[in-house]
Design a protein around this motif. Structure first.
Motif, mmCIF file in Angstrom:
data_model
loop_
_atom_site.group_PDB
_atom_site.id
_atom_site.type_symbol
_atom_site.label_atom_id
_atom_site.label_comp_id
_atom_site.label_asym_id
_atom_site.label_seq_id
_atom_site.Cartn_x
_atom_site.Cartn_y
_atom_site.Cartn_z
ATOM 1 N N ASP A 9 0.883 -1.102 0.018
ATOM 2 C CA ASP A 9 -0.063 -0.126 -0.104
ATOM 3 C C ASP A 9 0.768 1.300 0.027
ATOM 4 N N ILE A 10 0.233 2.262 -0.636
ATOM 5 C CA ILE A 10 0.930 3.753 -0.222
ATOM 6 C C ILE A 10 0.558 3.969 1.028
ATOM 7 N N LYS A 11 1.504 4.216 1.991
ATOM 8 C CA LYS A 11 1.283 4.521 3.263
ATOM 9 C C LYS A 11 1.229 5.945 3.661
ATOM 10 N N VAL A 12 0.194 6.534 3.995
ATOM 11 C CA VAL A 12 -0.081 7.947 3.981
ATOM 12 C C VAL A 12 -0.326 8.369 5.579
ATOM 13 N N ILE A 13 0.811 9.269 5.990
ATOM 14 C CA ILE A 13 0.784 9.872 7.465
ATOM 15 C C ILE A 13 0.064 11.209 7.452
ATOM 16 N N THR A 14 -1.079 11.088 8.223
ATOM 17 C CA THR A 14 -2.022 12.226 8.555
ATOM 18 C C THR A 14 -1.818 12.775 9.881
ATOM 19 N N GLY A 15 -2.314 14.022 10.033
ATOM 20 C CA GLY A 15 -2.409 14.683 11.269
ATOM 21 C C GLY A 15 -2.231 16.069 11.304
ATOM 22 N N VAL A 16 -2.786 16.841 12.006
ATOM 23 C CA VAL A 16 -2.706 18.381 12.263
ATOM 24 C C VAL A 16 -1.155 18.776 11.887
ATOM 25 N N ARG A 17 -1.102 19.900 11.482
ATOM 26 C CA ARG A 17 0.245 20.638 11.319
ATOM 27 C C ARG A 17 1.212 20.480 12.792
ATOM 28 N N ARG A 18 2.511 20.316 12.565
ATOM 29 C CA ARG A 18 3.355 20.268 13.526
ATOM 30 C C ARG A 18 3.088 19.294 14.702
ATOM 31 N N SER A 19 2.329 18.059 14.276
ATOM 32 C CA SER A 19 2.321 16.808 15.289
ATOM 33 C C SER A 19 3.172 15.927 15.210
ATOM 34 N N GLY A 20 4.158 16.057 14.393
ATOM 35 C CA GLY A 20 5.321 15.456 14.283
ATOM 36 C C GLY A 20 5.584 14.267 13.199
ATOM 37 N N LYS A 21 5.013 14.466 12.188
ATOM 38 C CA LYS A 21 4.806 13.860 11.123
ATOM 39 C C LYS A 21 6.160 13.547 10.292
ATOM 40 N N SER A 22 6.997 14.569 10.126
ATOM 41 C CA SER A 22 8.167 14.615 9.449
ATOM 42 C C SER A 22 9.109 14.138 10.389
ATOM 43 N N LYS A 23 9.303 14.430 11.948
ATOM 44 C CA LYS A 23 10.177 13.590 12.610
ATOM 45 C C LYS A 23 9.914 12.091 12.720
ATOM 46 N N LEU A 24 8.676 11.709 12.486
ATOM 47 C CA LEU A 24 8.386 10.299 12.641
ATOM 48 C C LEU A 24 8.982 9.688 11.235
ATOM 49 N N MET A 25 8.777 10.470 10.097
ATOM 50 C CA MET A 25 9.447 9.947 9.037
ATOM 51 C C MET A 25 11.077 9.747 9.160
ATOM 52 N N GLU A 26 11.785 10.837 9.790
ATOM 53 C CA GLU A 26 13.009 10.553 10.109
ATOM 54 C C GLU A 26 13.386 9.222 11.077
ATOM 55 N N ALA A 27 12.791 9.040 11.983
ATOM 56 C CA ALA A 27 12.744 7.890 12.713
ATOM 57 C C ALA A 27 12.584 6.976 12.307
ATOM 58 N N LEU A 28 11.577 6.594 11.166
ATOM 59 C CA LEU A 28 11.501 5.706 10.378
ATOM 60 C C LEU A 28 12.541 5.026 9.723
ATOM 61 N N ALA A 29 13.334 6.004 8.852
ATOM 62 C CA ALA A 29 14.188 5.786 8.257
ATOM 63 C C ALA A 29 15.536 5.064 8.921
ATOM 64 N N LYS A 30 15.536 5.676 9.939
ATOM 65 C CA LYS A 30 16.634 5.153 10.792
ATOM 66 C C LYS A 30 16.291 3.897 11.531
ATOM 67 N N LYS A 31 15.114 3.516 11.890
ATOM 68 C CA LYS A 31 14.708 2.144 12.279
ATOM 69 C C LYS A 31 14.897 1.281 11.374
ATOM 70 N N ILE A 32 14.550 1.665 10.088
ATOM 71 C CA ILE A 32 14.499 0.529 8.888
ATOM 72 C C ILE A 32 16.182 0.027 8.788
#
Length: 390
Positions: A9-32
């Protein structure tokens, strides 16, 4: 997110602005990379000028294809994808190639839950992100006294960016000016070509001041008109819908418990984070019971429940929470120390005759106990329980 890394699937991260979506993406890259040392991660963050040459969908697709590594697992992570013109064409094409595990984030006015199936022809999986929960707040601010910590969380909220500021005034200015006005409102004005920004701000103030109250579009329009703000219910409806699509507010529908049907006359609206209310309105018309109810509403959504306002014999139950066949009836109150208040809060729950669990969440400052089958749970204790992990 780690459980989904190898799904098609295309995984789409949603949520209000400044809720940490980009930081979560950085953490995901590191975890992978921790788990797959040879993984090929193509991470594009449109907030950086490094990627300003990829503002056209053809350039985006060419860049990704040029960085594909045939002998490795390939992961595509795209932040603020809406900054690329016609981004959905590139993402759909890359998804059709079946070579990438794709994660995207974007401005919520441009990448909405209701539009995902239309934007992306392939399968999508939405990953909702919320501001910090109370349990996450406790991780950031460790404390031996969770009761006083809840008082702090009620006022400060869970917008983690505000935690970096030292004074209350600085925190409020960040949340109101830098997040709500500069990002959320700006996105809505841009996406929907809002002509009456003054009305939009008046509507935000009204919804913040009335969290947890039953509300109709006509009643909002009538109230705003009485305050000399020009409004009609159709325009109000469009603006409310836009605020919900931007994840600033969540609409909770009413549910007839006895008739087992949804009611359409009035809804309740809850703010994504109570910190916005304090930043914008201060303690004006402060109702801690309503604010606590707001926190519980968002926590139920965070824990994966569908939440509804219950109606039974003209009595209202704050929440009917449903998840995978599990149902909870929940009342929320700030202070139940007076017998009259306690009886008022448990009365709607006692009227429900089925066997599903019934809970009264309040600031009791004591261990959980029961009253005629109803669990009486301290709010700080209930909120501090992290979402169960598999």
């Amino acid at each position: 997110m780690m459980e989904l890394v190898d799904t098609p699937d295309i995984k789409v991260i949603t949520g209000v602005r400044r809720s940490g979506k980009s930081k979560l993406m950085e953490a995901l890259a590191k975890k992978i990379l921790e788990q797959q040392l040879d993984a090929n991660i193509i991470h594009i963050n449109y907030n950086l000028t490094d990627f300003e040459s990829l503002m056209d969908y053809r350039a985006l697709e060419s860049y990704v294809e040029d960085h594909y590594a045939p002998e490795h697992r390939n992961y595509l992570l795209v932040d603020e994808v809406q900054m690329c013109e016609s981004f959905e064409k590139a993402i759909n094409s890359l998804h059709a190639r079946e070579k990438y595990s794709i994660f995207v984030t974007g401005s919520n006015a441009f990448l909405q839950s209701s539009d995902l199936a239309t934007l992306f022809v392939g399968r999508t999986y939405e990953i909702p992100v919320y501001p910090f929960s109370f349990s996450e707040y406790l991780e950031y601010y460790p404390s031996q006294n969770i009761y006083s910590s809840l008082t702090g969380y009620i006022a400060e909220g869970g917008m983690a960016g505000s935690f970096l500021y030292k004074t209350e005034e600085q925190k409020r200015r960040y949340i109101n000016s830098e997040v709500l006005n500069a990002l959320v409102v700006r996105d809505i004005v841009s996406k929907y070509k809002v002509k009456n920004e003054q009305l939009l701000h008046a509507l935000i103030d009204y919804l913040m001041d009335n969290v947890g109250n039953l509300t109709s579009l006509r009643s909002i329009a009538d109230t705003l008109r009485s305050n000399r703000t020009k409004a009609d219910h159709k325009t109000i409806g469009k603006y409310v819908d836009a605020l919900c699509k931007a994840f600033a507010f969540y609409r909770i529908r009413r549910y007839d418990i006895r008739g087992k049907r949804y009611l359409r006359s009035e809804d309740k609206y809850y703010l994504v984070d109570q910190g916005f209310r304090f930043a914008r309105l201060g303690t004006k018309n402060m109702d801690y019971g309503r604010v606590l109810e707001n926190i519980v509403a968002i926590e139920l959504l965070r824990r994966g429940y569908e939440a509804y306002v219950g109606v039974l014999y003209k009595k209202e139950i704050d929440f009917v929470a449903i998840k995978q066949g599990e149902k909870l009836y929940i009342q929320v109150a700030n202070d139940i120390s007076e017998e009259r208040t306690f009886e008022r809060e448990v009365s709607p729950l006692l009227a429900i005759k089925d066997a599903y669990p019934k809970i009264l969440i309040a600031r009791t400052y004591q261990p959980e106990y029961q009253h005629e089958g109803i669990r009486i749970v301290d709010a700080a204790e209930w909120l501090s329980r992290a979402i169960p992990q598999k």
